[in-house]
Structure formats: C-alpha cells, structure tokens
Motif scaffolding. Structure first.
Motif, PDB file in Angstrom:
ATOM      1  N   LEU B 888     -67.241-139.191  -4.539  1.00 57.06           N
ATOM      2  CA  LEU B 888     -66.394-140.371  -3.619  1.00 57.06           C
ATOM      3  C   LEU B 888     -66.677-141.594  -4.760  1.00 57.06           C
ATOM      4  O   LEU B 888     -65.894-142.271  -4.954  1.00 57.06           O
ATOM      5  CB  LEU B 888     -67.895-140.635  -2.484  1.00 57.06           C
ATOM      6  CG  LEU B 888     -67.037-139.095  -1.469  1.00 57.06           C
ATOM      7  CD1 LEU B 888     -68.357-139.789  -0.798  1.00 57.06           C
ATOM      8  CD2 LEU B 888     -65.874-139.360  -0.920  1.00 57.06           C
ATOM      9  N   GLN B 891     -63.778-141.263  -6.524  1.00 57.83           N
ATOM     10  CA  GLN B 891     -62.680-141.659  -6.143  1.00 57.83           C
ATOM     11  C   GLN B 891     -62.682-142.769  -5.329  1.00 57.83           C
ATOM     12  O   GLN B 891     -61.782-143.861  -6.064  1.00 57.83           O
ATOM     13  CB  GLN B 891     -62.433-141.296  -4.852  1.00 57.83           C
ATOM     14  CG  GLN B 891     -62.194-139.492  -4.646  1.00 57.83           C
ATOM     15  CD  GLN B 891     -62.605-139.324  -2.789  1.00 57.83           C
ATOM     16  OE1 GLN B 891     -61.770-140.378  -1.766  1.00 57.83           O
ATOM     17  NE2 GLN B 891     -62.217-138.098  -2.204  1.00 57.83           N
ATOM     18  N   LEU B 921     -64.381-145.186   2.142  1.00 60.38           N
ATOM     19  CA  LEU B 921     -65.040-143.921   1.426  1.00 60.38           C
ATOM     20  C   LEU B 921     -66.674-143.633   2.656  1.00 60.38           C
ATOM     21  O   LEU B 921     -66.521-141.855   2.833  1.00 60.38           O
ATOM     22  CB  LEU B 921     -65.844-144.205  -0.043  1.00 60.38           C
ATOM     23  CG  LEU B 921     -64.810-144.223  -0.850  1.00 60.38           C
ATOM     24  CD1 LEU B 921     -65.406-144.888  -2.124  1.00 60.38           C
ATOM     25  CD2 LEU B 921     -64.092-142.982  -1.194  1.00 60.38           C
ATOM     26  N   HIS B 924     -66.074-140.341   4.676  1.00 56.91           N
ATOM     27  CA  HIS B 924     -66.109-139.090   3.931  1.00 56.91           C
ATOM     28  C   HIS B 924     -67.300-138.961   3.918  1.00 56.91           C
ATOM     29  O   HIS B 924     -68.000-137.287   3.864  1.00 56.91           O
ATOM     30  CB  HIS B 924     -65.697-139.292   2.820  1.00 56.91           C
ATOM     31  CG  HIS B 924     -64.230-139.420   2.409  1.00 56.91           C
ATOM     32  ND1 HIS B 924     -63.407-138.403   2.425  1.00 56.91           N
ATOM     33  CD2 HIS B 924     -63.055-140.129   2.654  1.00 56.91           C
ATOM     34  CE1 HIS B 924     -62.249-139.008   2.980  1.00 56.91           C
ATOM     35  NE2 HIS B 924     -62.139-139.903   2.346  1.00 56.91           N
ATOM     36  N   GLN B 927     -69.088-134.565   5.952  1.00 57.05           N
ATOM     37  CA  GLN B 927     -68.805-134.289   4.956  1.00 57.05           C
ATOM     38  C   GLN B 927     -70.115-133.716   4.229  1.00 57.05           C
ATOM     39  O   GLN B 927     -70.269-133.003   4.298  1.00 57.05           O
ATOM     40  CB  GLN B 927     -67.885-134.124   3.670  1.00 57.05           C
ATOM     41  CG  GLN B 927     -66.701-134.664   4.497  1.00 57.05           C
ATOM     42  CD  GLN B 927     -65.919-134.118   2.406  1.00 57.05           C
ATOM     43  OE1 GLN B 927     -66.238-133.566   1.946  1.00 57.05           O
ATOM     44  NE2 GLN B 927     -64.877-135.454   3.163  1.00 57.05           N
TER      45      GLN B 927
END
Lengths: 327, 1226
Positions: B888, B891, B921, B924, B927
């Motif tokens: 992340l 990213q 972000l 996410h 996850q």
C-alpha cells in the motif's frame, strides 16, 4: 450386562444404535419392571413371559434389567444357601432325587424350588460331591480319571479335589465331572441358567467386547483419534477407560475426554458401583467423559453432567469437535 | 498530641510544615523558624500524631456513623488530648479510650478495674478469640465486648478505670446489629467492656523495649452485615444467645457456629476464619432511619476547622503516613454517605460556646459537617474504581461541583476496565504417564496405593463440594477419618511427594482463579452502571446485587480467610494432621514459589513503534497476573502450614514466656528465606511480584513471628516500602500507578492483620532508616511496567470493592436497611466446582474444548502451542506490515507521484494529500485480516511440528497445530482489525521516503485425515448372539422343555450358517467367545449324533432325519476345519458324557457317530490314534451291558474300516441292522 438368552440382542439394535426412548427409563418405569421380576427363576420360560408382559421394551434392555435384578436378588440371599445345613439338605435332596431318577432334572428343579440360580446350585452340589470324594480319595473315582484329558486337571483333582480352579474347570466342561449323572445334572443347570454360569459369563463378556469394537468403529468412522485400554495400559496408566480421546470433543455441550462402553442397563446399583470404581477414577485422571449404556439407563442417574459424567444410551450424534479454524 | 492539632487549628503551624514534620524527622529548610520552634517542642509526640489524628477522627465521627459500619480505625491516643482531659502525651492516649464508650453500667467499671485485668479476657472461657487464635473474621469480635486479647485488654482496662468519664448515654434505639451494643453471643456477657468498637492503634513509645506482641482486633470496620461472621462459638453462655432476632440466627450463622465448634474440636485454634463473605447474613437493621438527611453546604458548622483537619488528614494519606490507605478512603466514604446524625443528647452535643474552633467541641456536628469534611478530603484524594459512583453522588455535586467535574472527567478518561472473563473451570489434575506411571514408584504396592489415594482424594473433594454448604455438615466429622486413613497409607517418602504434587496442582487449578475463591470478587455492577447511568438505578441495582453481587468481603480490611475452595485445602491439611505431609507440602510449595518468583517474565522490549508491542503486551500482563495469583495462593498455604504448629489462640500470656518462646523460635530457620527473596525482589525492582505473595505468607503468621528479628526486619523493609510508595509522585522510572496501588493495598491490609502488632506501623523513623533498601534502579524491572491492571487489583484486594459497595449502597438507597450495605443473597449455584461449566456458546465450547485438549497432554505441549501462537501472531503483524502495508505504501508512493505530476510540483496541501491517499488505501486494510489468517495458517503448523516430539500422535499434533493457528490468528486479527488503519495511515504518512519490498503469502494446505475402510462390512452376526442362540438350542435339547417347544431345521441350518459368517468376519470375535462357540458346537454335534434335538415338525417335535443330521454335521465339520482359529475340543465328542447321551436314545443311532468319526479323520481334524485312544478309554467307563457291547462293536468297526470314503455306507448299514435287531428285541 445382558444375560443373553432365548432371543438375545436383536442385531439391528447393536449395529445401528439409535436413541430409543424406551431404553432410557424413568425411575418409576424401572421400578415397575423390577417389581415384576421378583422371584422369577432365571429360565428360558420366565424370560419369554417377561417379554410378553413388556412388549414395548427393548428385549435386550429387559434381559439386562432382569439379569441385574436377579443378581441383586442372589446377592441378598446368597448366604442362606451356603450354610452347611442348607448345603447338606440340598445334597441329600439331590442324592435322593437322582437315586429315584437320574435323568430327571433334579438339580434344576431343586434350584428353582429354593429360588436359587441353577448354576450356583450346581456349584454347591459339585463342591459337596467333591468334598465327599476328597476324603475317600482317588480309588472311587480314579476310574474316571482317565476320562479327563487334561493331565494338569487330573493331577489337580487328585491333589485338591475341591479347589476352586478344579470346580470352575468342571463347570466349564462338565465332562470332567467324575460322575456321569452329576455331569448331566450340572450341564443341564448351566445351559438352562440365563443369569449365571460359564456360558452366561462368556456371553456377557462377548457382548461387552462387541460393543467396544462397535464403539471403536464409530470413533474411527467419525475420525476421532483415541487411545484404547491396551495402549493406555502399555503407557502405564493406572486406570483406563475403554477409550481416551486424544483430542476432546463436546457432546451436547459437555466436554468429553474419554468414553466408556457399558453393554448393560444402567440401574442405580450398578451405576453407583461403576461411578465409584471407574467413572470417577477416570474423571480424576482425565477429566469429564461419556458413558454409553447401550441397553439404556435410569434417567435420573444422568445427574452428573455438570460434574463431568455424561450418560448416553447410544453413540452421540451431536458431537462438536475442536474446530480447526477459529478467528 | 492534641497540642499539634490545636496549633494547626490556631494556624501557628502550616499544614505543609506539619506534614513534613510528621513524615520526616529532619527539619526542612523551608520550614518557618517559628513553626519549627513550635513543632520542635512537640517532637517527642511526632510519632504519635498520626494515630492520634486517626483516632480523633474516628471518635468524632462515632455519632454520625453509629449505624453504618462501625467507624474504622481508631488510633490510639484519641481523646487523651482533648482539652480538659490532659491525659498526658503518650500513655494517656490509651486511657482515653473508654471515654468514647464510657461504661454504661457499673459492672463494667468493676470489670475494668479488676486487678488481674490482663487475664480478664480469659475468664470467659473458650470464646471465639481462643478458638480462632484471634484471627476470627474481623478480630472485630475481639474488639467488641472487651474481647481483645488479654493484655491489650488489660492495658486498656487498667487505664480505662481512671477517667470515669461521664457516660454519654446512647439515645438511639438499640441496634441489634451493632456489635458494640450487642456483642456476639458468648464473646462476653453483654457487659461494659464491650465498648471498643474496633481496633485501635496503640502506639508504644519506642523507648519501651519491644513490647509484648499486641494482638489486637482488626483495625477494620467490617460492615455491620458482616458481623455474624464473628459469631461466637459458645452458644448460650449468655442470655443473648437466644435473644437475637430470628434474622440473626440464620443458617449461615449456625453454620458458622458449627464451623467454629469444629475447629475447636480440632484444636486448630488458629484456623483462619472462614470467608467472612459467607456470613454476611442479613441482620435486621436499624430501626427506621432509612432516609438520608439532605446535606446542605450552607449548614456546615466550623468550616475552617474542618478544612484544616481535612487538609492535614489528606496530607497524611497522601504521604502514606496512615497504615491503610483504603481504610481511610472507606472512612471518608462512610462520612460522605452518612445517613443522618444520631440524635445524641443535646447537652453532649452542644458545642462549647465561645470556643468553636477548639477541639473541645465535636468536630462533626451534623451530617453536613461530615459530608463537607469528606468532600474536602476527597478533593485531595480520589481513587479510580469508584469515580463514577462518586461522580454520581449528589452530595458531592452539592458541596463541590468542581470535584465532581474532575471526577467525571477522570471517569471518562479512565480506560481501566474490569474484565470479568473467567478462566476455564477447574478440572482434576490429569494423569501424566511421565510422572505417574509405575516407573515412578518404588513398588507395585506404592503405585497401587497412590492409585487409590488419587481416587479417595477426589472423592473427598467431591463430597466436600456437595456438602460443605449443608447446614450441620462438618468437614472433620464427614471426611476426617477418611483423609487420615488415606494419609496413613502414604508410607514411602516418594508416595508423599506424589501426593503432594497432586495436592498442590489441584490447589492451583481450583483456587487460582478468582472464581475459585468463592465467587467473583467484583460484581458486574459497574458495567451495568456504565450502561445505564445512575438515575433510575436504585431498584435495578438492588435487584442485580441481590442476584449477582458478591457478598461483602468483610469490610475494607478483612482478616485473612480461605474462601471457597481454599477452605477445602485448608481443612484437608488440618484433618490430615500429618507431619510428613506438611513437610513435603512446605518443600513443594517453597520450591514452586521460588520457581515462580524467579520466573523471567517476558519483558516487552521498549518498542519505538507503539503498534506491535501491544500485541505481545496483553499476553504478558495476563501471564503476570497468573503468576502473581499463583504465588499468592502458594504463599498463603505455605504460611498456613509453616506457622501452623505455632499458631495459638492467644499470644503468650506473660513476658517471660514470650521471651523464652522468642529465644527458641529465633533458632528455627524460616521455611523459606523470604527475606532474601524480598531483598532480591526489591533490588531487581520486582516488588510488584514479590510483595503481594509475601504479604499473603506473613498474613498467616502467628503472634510471635513479627517479634522475631528475622521477620521484624522484613516488616521494617515493608514499612519502608509502604512509606515510599507515594501515589502522587510519578517520576520517570518510578513504579506504575496501579502497581503502587496494589502494593499499598496489600501492605495496608497486612498492617491491619490481628497478629501484626499495631505499633509496628508507627515505628520510630530511626528504626526505619536503619533498613534502607539499596534499590539499584534497574531499567527493566517489573515495577516500572504496567503489569497490574484494575482487574488484578480487585482480584488481589477484594476489600477495595468495599468502597464501591459503600457508594453503591448509597445510590441504591438501601444502606440504612442493612448497616450501610446492600444485603446480598448468595447465588445458589457454585460457579466453580469440580465439574466443568456447560459451555453455552459455540465459541465458549470451542475454547473449552481447546482447554480440555491440553488437560491430558503434557504441559509442555500447551507451552509450545501458546509460544508458537504468540510468536506467530506477533510475526503475523510484522508480516502484514512488511507485505500488505508495504504494498500500500508503494501504491501510495506511485499515487502520490501521479498526484504530483497532475497537480504540478507544489501538489497541494500535504495533509489533504494524505487524507486523499488514506481514503483510497485504508479500505485495503481489510485484506490484512485475510492475509493474516493465511500467514498464521501457513506458519504455525510447521513451528508446532518442529517443536513437538516426534512421537506425538498425529491427531494430537494436528489439533495442536490447529489450535496454534487459531490462537495466532486470533491474536493477530484482533490487533490488525483494531490497528490496521492507523498503521497504514502512519506508514503512508512516512511513505515517500520509504522503499519496501513486498511478497505475498501462499495459501497453506491443510493436513488431511484418514478414515477406516475395510473390505468386510462386518455384517456378520455377533458372537454373543450366536452363543446365546446355541445355548438356547442346547437347553432345549437337554430339557426340561414344554411339549410344544422345539427347533426348526431351518433355524439350525441358519444358525450354523451365521456361525460360519461370524467366524469369517471376526470383527467382533474375541478368543474366549470363540472358544465357547467351539465347545458349544461340539456339544451341538454330540446332541445331533445322539438325536437329542427336538425338531419342530408338522406333527410334533421329533428327532432329525438322518440325512438332515448328516447335513448339519457336515456344516459343523467344515466350520471346525476352516472356521475356527482356536482349537476345537473335538475329543469331547467321545467323552463318556456325550457318548453316554446315546445310551439314553432308543433306538440307539451309532451310524452318525461312526460317520462323524470317519469325517474327523478324513478332514484331518483328529488322528486315528487319537480317536482310538478316546474309544479305548470309553471302554473303561461303566455302562449298561448292552451299551458296552454296542460300543465295542462300533470300536471294532472303526478299527476295521480302512479310511475310505465309500465303505462307510456299508458300515452304517451294519450298524443299522444292529439297530434293527435292537428294535426287534424291544
């Protein structure tokens, strides 16, 4: 333990254990049955009548109850049949009876008449007979000695004609009894007795064993890993239930570490004895566990669930295993 | 002493200076010279100031709180200093005692003046004090009714005679639950001496040599409702025995009395009191007076004086100059919640005119004064657990809105939560082959003896569980002889050690949990309060408390007890009364204490990232709690056993005796070198672990112990420690607040134990200084870590809960009804017992299953699994950080770059950018949980496998792996779900400059399990069934039988067919069954041969046809040949008995026998010679003549015939003709 007699355990009952409501009796129901069993001789015929009286009960359960009630009865009255006067009276009656007609069921009828188990009556008479011949040893019956195949037994008979092992051996195989008439009488008692005697013992043992095997199969089928008695003993455990689960499960919300199979009906008397001698000992070592009384039990006895002794009349269906994925 | 107070009141001396003066001997430079001078003159009194102050307050409040729990702590020197009663500084203090509760009747004075005052207490005969060695619940009983041990009483009485103060007659209605007025039956005839409400601190000038130990009543002031716990054991010695209202004579009390009776029988005088909580029987309480008087700030009298005293009082508290912090808080709260002023005689209460600010006039003249004072003190001190309740107290709002505001803020800010999670319920100690099997015993006998003992032990335990609450049940009577019989069998030393191991393990298992001590220490009340607020709570709370609240634990300072299951173990030790057992037990306990005390409790590495360390931290705190609780339990029992031989009902009566005992005892080495352990603990900054258990150990000491140099030095160290734990100081490297609070609480409690001399606390500081502890500040001592949480604090010190209860009872408005305390009803179900609690939820069930799983496994398995789970869980978080979060972040970096490209170089507001990135972000982060699970699933099994021994059974291994996976996942996911967003945010924030790699985890493959599948489906009939069937056939054949009875041929054939199947399947076949089947089959064959089987046929039961018989015999022969695997006793076919069956048959059928014999030979089942031998011996038997002849014929035939298949037919014919002739002849 079931005294398997005329119609022993129906197969399907063993093979497909299912919770039969009839097998778990209330104390009241049990008492009602037990009431009818008072002073019923342990013969084929009485069992047949019993089944007719309680058609709705499982036969195996009935037999088990009958056998246990009868044993209780015998325990209570045992002593009075073993006074020397009683023994003497029985022996004389036996001698008189066979003197009149050796092929009549003298011993069996005597047993039924005095309300004692035929096999046990046979033992009393046999003991008495051997004692008599002990004093005037071999001569009178060494003639029979040759019939006895087992040399060990032969020597034992010569040395200790009325020792326990000799008597047991003769009861197991009446052919060894050095008196043809007595041998037949004893044999007759043994095959007609549904509650005592070597054959009944063997049947009980076999039933116990079969249920253990059955239980083992069910455990395997359910993928429950266990250690059996032999393995446990090999490891040095001092008290060993039939099976210890390597990974405990929960049955009806109760944790189960071990399972004990009892191929009998759980009545108060036997259950308390088992609790004291076995179940609590298991609990003391392995924690809570399950007892399966395959032939049912008195409902009120299932009162130690919270304490760690769970009773069932069949293999449990509601088994929760340790889940493998938490979170 | 009063002089000091007076000078304070006159403002000659500032409070700060006074406190400094009290706390430190040296004068500080800040002191005003004038003040210093004023104080210097009073120097000799310094030491006595605090006791004086405490007693002064207690006495002053006595009229306000006459009906609430008796005022705690009366320190010595009380009214001595009252103007007009210059009792002299030191000794006079004692004399003043009686003034507060002046002799009401002349007899009292007489009693007090009785010359052998010292022995006065003994005349009573076996009073409670005697039976229990002065450690009855509450020592309260001792205090009441002049029941305090001899010379304490003596001293008091000696002096009490003198003042002869004007009795201030009580005007309030008789209060049956007030011990002062109605001392427990048997403690003393309700006489004058019964005026001492509670323990007083009785300082002894140090100049006096060490005085005799001064046993005392517990300083405590248990709530009235607890009084019954001190029920006297000598019933009916006083008219009051039956005069008590029915409520007082509840079953509880009777039980209590029985218990004491028993302990008396046992001569276990020092049996510490049973849980006082049990005895909190409802006492009908004060008449009327239910409504609280409204407190009004405007009506406070002498406000300034109260303020001053409150200030100095709270300063003393803050400086730990009072022996027991919580006792003082309790007192304050009592004042705060005072219902109304006792209507005392006006003349008594009338303030002296003109001297409003002197000590002459009563300090508390009204409820308003009390509340005012309490609030004043509270403004300086307040404790945490009760913040909410305090905040809800409307009086507080009324008197100090500011304080209330602060409380509310503190409450809202407080994260301290009391977890009520119960540890798994107790089980029996499991059998472990490594330690318990035969190899561990010297002989078979020892092994089997221990086997039986284990069962007896648990049997006794179960019986205790079932019955100990029954009225009239008595441990010794019920179980004593059984226990002793069992102990008697333990002969070999090794058996003792085995048994002790069992005993100790079971003790830990059952008593470690708070639940095991007889109920949760802390009810759920606080939580419910949190949810609902206090407004409409009165009824609800009352109801709830009735249902769930634990009983009062015996006031803010209960004596040591053995609550719940501990009682069993104590009584067991007492009943066993086995020297060997006790010695082994002490050894074992000492060893375990040393082991646990030195346990390297994992210390959280100071982590700069506040994130992950949290994951580890909770587990460690939990571990600390477990270790601490275990230690306390073990130490308590060690103390109990170690001091058992010395514990007597009362301290030695004479000085000489005491000295000789001291001389003797000082030779005895301590059971465990606790001083060394304490010093080590302090040095290593592990006081928070060591001191609580040491306190437990010392709390069970006998009267002499505190006087022994060895232990005295320990007490001095503890005193020093106590003084140093100033709560308000929180400097770097200092002890954490709750750690301190715990130590203060336990130490304060210890100082109030009856066996601890009351002067101990107020030692001359010179003495204190001598025992300066060289604390080498080490960085990572436990003391500096927040190892104690609120829950642990309350678990260790349930009496703190009394504060809460006091407040709660105020809120519920019920205090008036039961002496300030909500009457509790013991829940009838025991929460912990030998049995497992039925788990109700699936989750609970799973947790229990996991617990149960470990139960019978070696302990190392559990440690391994927990270790793996702990590490993997922790690693998982790091892993997620290294993978998912790193991704992340990656990213984020590219997004950021895009953003920057799009928006130009300046990019915009960084905070806004961060927000945008995070909003993109952070989702996410979800996850993380999935990935975390995967990680744990992948990593844990391998680790477990690597760490467990090779021979671990597959199922155990796989379960261990799975539990490890589960625990690790749980741990990781719990942290992740709470923190992932914050973590991402933080990382993203620091993203731009970070470069991290990423790698993805692979899904883990799960191990599979195998099933059992055999070719045979085991449908063959069961052996038992067959034996049973065959037995029936045999019995039918042998008779007797009814005319219509018989067997069908089909059934016979079917039976043999089934036998064949069974012999093939063998699944259910065991050797004995097979042997019996073999023998039965031989019997059956004999009956067939003799044609003795009654076959059911159309006309009537008859014999079998020969063909049918042969077919059946064939079946049998093949079974014998191929089916059986055990030897078949075929020779029985030729036994005289079986052959003799033929003799009875008319006509005799020899052909079947011949057929059978030939087949036996044919099939190789029997050899010819064997058969010949059998036939030969048959001839020797006695037979009828014709039978012998026929037998001889058969014999000849068999011998003559060569073994060929065909000729047998002819032979049979021959025999048949023979038969024909027989027929013809007959």
């Amino acid at each position: 333990m079931a005294a398997g007699c005329l119609r022993p355990v129906p197969l399907r009952l063993l093979r497909r254990p299912s919770p039969s409501p009839n097998m778990i009796l209330t104390k009241a129901q049990y008492d009602e049955i037990a009431q009818c069993l008072v002073s019923v001789p342990p013969t084929r015929q009485s069992l047949r009548k019993l089944k007719q009286t309680f058609p709705s009960q499982s036969q195996a359960t009935l037999l088990s109850i009958f056998s246990q009630e009868y044993q209780k009865h015998i325990k209570r009255t045992h002593a009075k049949h073993h006074t020397s006067e009683a023994i003497e009276t029985y022996y004389q009656r036996y001698l008189n009876g066979v003197g009149r007609n050796g092929s009549a069921p003298v011993l069996l009828e005597l047993a039924n008449e005095v309300d004692y188990a035929p096999s046990l009556m046979a033992r009393i008479i046999l003991e008495r007979f051997l004692q008599e011949h002990e004093e005037t040893p071999p001569a009178t019956w060494l003639a029979f000695g040759n019939e006895i195949q087992c040399t060990w037994l032969r020597s034992q008979i010569i040395k200790f004609p009325s020792s326990k092992s000799v008597i047991n051996s003769m009861l197991r195989d009446p052919s060894q009894i050095p008196d043809g008439v007595l041998a037949n009488q004893v044999y007759q008692c043994i095959v007609n007795d549904c509650c005592y005697g070597p054959l009944v013992d063997c049947i009980k043992h076999a039933i116990g064993h079969e249920h253990e095997v059955l239980l083992r199969d069910l455990l395997l089928e359910k993928n429950l890993s266990f250690l059996d008695e032999d393995q446990l003993r090999a490891k040095g455990y001092d008290k060993t239930p039939d099976f210890i689960l390597q990974v405990p499960v929960a049955v009806e919300g109760h944790i189960i570490h071990w399972i004990e199979s009892k191929a009998s009906f759980g009545d108060e008397c036997s259950h308390h004895a088992y609790l004291h001698d076995q179940f609590w000992s298991y609990w003391n070592r392995f924690g809570p566990g399950l007892v399966i009384y395959w032939y049912g039990f008195i409902q009120e006895l299932d009162c130690n669930r919270e304490r760690g002794i769970l009773l069932k009349a069949c293999f449990p269906t509601d088994i929760v295993t340790l889940c493998h994925s938490i979170a | 002493m009063a002089a000091v107070l007076e000078s304070l009141l006159r403002e000659e001396v500032s409070v700060a200076a006074a406190v400094r003066w009290i706390a430190r001997s040296a004068q500080s430079s800040e002191d005003d010279p004038g003040e210093a001078a004023a104080l210097r003159s009073l120097r000799p009194l310094r030491k006595e100031f605090v006791p004086f102050l405490l007693n002064f307050l207690r006495e002053q409040s006595s009229r306000v709180l006459p009906q609430g729990p008796p005022t705690p702590a009366k320190a010595p020197g009380s009214s001595a200093a009252l103007p007009g009663r210059p009792g002299g500084p030191s000794r006079g203090g004692r004399g003043a005692r009686s003034q507060l509760f002046p002799p009401a009747e002349p007899s009292s004075a007489a009693a007090a003046e009785a010359p052998p005052a010292r022995r006065g207490g003994r005349r009573r005969g076996p009073g409670p004090g005697r039976e229990r060695g002065g450690r009855g619940p509450g020592g309260l009983e001792e205090g009441v009714g002049g029941e305090s041990p001899p010379w304490a009483a003596g001293r008091r009485r000696r002096s009490s005679g003198s003042p002869g103060s004007p009795g201030r007659a009580r005007s309030d209605p008789p209060n049956l639950s007030n011990l002062e007025e109605f001392p427990p039956v048997g403690s003393l005839p309700p006489g004058p001496a019964g005026t001492k409400p509670s323990r007083r601190i009785n300082p002894t000038p140090v100049s006096e040599e060490r005085s005799l130990s001064k046993p005392k009543t517990c300083f405590t002031s248990p709530p009235i409702s607890c009084v019954p716990s001190s029920q006297p054991s000598v019933p009916d010695t006083s008219p009051w025995g039956h005069g008590l209202p029915p409520g007082c004579r509840s079953l509880q009390e009777e039980r209590e009395m029985l218990r004491k009776e028993r302990s008396k029988h046992l001569q276990q005088s020092p049996t510490p009191a049973c849980p006082t909580s049990e005895s909190g029987s409802p006492l009908p309480s004060r008449t009327g007076n239910l409504t609280a008087e409204a407190a009004d700030p405007a009506r406070v009298s002498s406000r300034q004086r109260l303020e001053l005293i409150a200030l100095i009082y709270s300063s003393c508290i803050a400086e730990n100059l009072v022996p027991n912090l919580f006792l003082e808080l309790f007192f304050i709260l009592q004042l705060l919640t005072a219902r109304r002023m006792v209507a005392a005689k006006d003349s008594d209460l009338e303030p002296t005119p003109g001297a409003p600010d002197s000590l002459e006039s009563p300090l508390f003249q009204s409820v308003h004064d009390c509340v005012f004072f309490a609030v004043q003190v509270l403004e300086h001190q307040f404790d945490k657990g009760t913040l909410k309740l305090l905040a809800e107290n409307e009086r507080l709002l009324c008197f100090s809105p500011a304080l209330q505001g602060r409380l509310k803020a503190a409450y809202e800010g407080s994260v301290a939560k009391v977890s009520l999670a119960m540890p798994p319920s107790a089980q029996a100690v499991s059998f472990q082959p490594e330690t318990d099997n035969r190899a561990n015993f010297s002989s078979d006998r020892a092994f089997h003896t221990f086997k039986k003992q284990r069962d007896v032990f648990f049997e006794v335990l179960r019986e205790w569980e079932d019955r100990h609450e029954e009225p009239g049940w008595d441990f010794e009577k019920g179980l004593g002889s059984r226990i002793r019989a069992m102990m008697g069998q333990l002969s070999a030393a090794c058996s003792h050690s085995h048994f002790v191991r069992l005993f100790q393990k079971q003790l830990l298992q059952m008593c470690q949990s708070p639940g095991g001590t007889g109920g949760t220490v802390l009810g759920e009340a606080p939580d419910v309060l949190n949810m609902l607020g206090a407004d409409k709570l009165g009824r609800l709370r009352r109801l709830q408390e009735r249902l769930v609240a634990p009983q009062s634990s015996g006031g803010p300072c209960p004596p040591p007890t053995f609550p719940g299951c501990q009682g069993f173990f104590r009584d067991f030790i007492l009943s066993a009364s086995s020297f060997q057992f006790n010695q082994h037990l002490m050894d074992s306990l000492s060893l375990k204490i040393r082991e646990l005390n030195s346990l390297a409790l994992p210390q959280p590495e100071p982590s700069d990232e506040d994130g992950e360390s949290d994951v580890d931290w909770q587990g460690e705190r939990r571990q600390f709690a477990v270790v601490l609780l275990s230690l306390r339990l073990l130490a308590k029992f060690l103390g109990f056993v170690a001091f058992l031989p010395y514990r007597g009902p009362e301290p030695p009566p004479t000085r000489e005796l005491q000295d000789s005992i001291l001389a003797l005892r000082s030779q005895v080495p301590p059971a465990l070198d606790v001083r060394a352990l304490l010093q080590q603990g302090l040095r290593a900054r592990r006081a928070v672990l060591t001191v609580p258990w040491l306190v437990e150990f010392l709390s069970l000491a006998d009267h002499i112990v505190p006087l022994l140099d060895y232990y005295r030095s320990i007490f001095v160290v503890l005193l020093h420690l106590h003084r140093s734990l100033v709560l308000s100081k929180e400097s770097e490297g200092e002890m954490c607040f709750l750690n301190k609070l715990l130590l203060l609480a336990v130490l304060g409690w210890l100082f109030q134990i009856p066996t601890v001399p009351e002067d101990l606390f107020f030692l001359e500081e010179g003495q204190l200084d001598a025992f300066e502890v060289d604390t080498v500040p080490s960085e990572h001592g436990l003391d500096g870590m927040p190892v104690v949480d609120q829950h642990l604090l309350y678990t260790c010190c349930p009496y703190i809960g009394e504060l809460r209860k006091l407040l709660a009872s105020w809120v519920s408005g019920s205090s008036g009804r039961s002496g300030g305390f909500v009457r509790k009803i013991t829940p009838t179900t025991t929460t912990t017992g030998l049995g497992a609690q039925p788990p109700h939820t699936t989750q609970g069930l799973q947790a229990q299953l996991a617990q149960a799983f470990f139960h019978n496994q070696p302990p190392s398995l559990r440690r391994t699994v927990e270790f793996v789970a702990e590490r993997i869980g922790s690693n998982c978080v790091k892993h997620i950080k290294a993978t998912l979060v790193a991704d992340l972040v990656h990213q984020a970096e590219s997004l950021l770059r895009e953003q920057l490209v799009m928006q130009g170089q300046d990019g915009g507001d960084p905070a806004q950018l961060l927000e945008i990135l995070c909003s993109q972000l952070c989702p996410h982060g979800a996850q993380a949980l999935t990935r975390g699970r995967e990680f744990c699933q992948k990593k844990s099994p391998g680790a477990v496998r690597a760490l467990l021994p090779e021979e671990t059974p597959a199922a155990v291994l796989s379960s261990a792996e799975n539990i490890a996976v589960g625990l690790a996942t749980e741990k990781a996911c719990a942290w992740l779900s709470a923190n992932i967003t914050a973590l991402i945010r933080r990382e993203v924030k620091a993203a731009v400059s970070r470069t991290l790699r990423a790698q993805g985890p692979e899904p883990a493959a799960r191990g599979e399990r195998r099933g059992c599948s055999r070719a045979c489906e085991h449908h063959a009939p069961l052996p038992s069934h067959l034996i049973s069937e065959i037995k029936d056939v045999l019995s039918l054949a042998v008779g007797p039988r009814d005319p219509e009875e018989g067997i069908s041929l089909d059934h016979l054939e079917q039976l043999l067919g089934q036998l064949g199947q069974t012999l093939q399947c063998r699944q259910f076949l065991c050797p004995p069954a097979e042997q019996h089947l073999a023998k039965c089959s031989v019997d059956l064959a004999s009956l067939l041969v003799a044609d003795q089987i009654p076959v059911l046929g159309p006309p009537a039961p008859r014999g079998l046809e020969r063909g049918q018989a042969r077919r059946l015999l064939h079946l049998l022969l093949s079974l014998w040949k191929d089916g059986f695997q055990v030897p078949v006793p075929l020779q029985l076919l030729l036994s005289p008995r079986n052959v003799g069956l033929l003799a009875d048959t008319r006509p005799r059928e020899w052909d079947l026998l011949l057929f059978l014999l030939r087949e036996l030979v044919e099939k190789g089942l029997m050899g010819r010679p064997e058969i010949e031998a059998c036939l030969g011996s048959l001839r020797d038997a006695q037979w009828p003549k014709d039978f012998s002849e026929e037998l001889a014929t058969l014999f000849n035939l068999f011998l003559a015939e060569p073994p060929m298949p065909e000729p047998q037919l002819r032979a049979c014919e021959l025999v048949q003709t023979n038969r024909g002739t027989v027929l013809a002849q007959s």
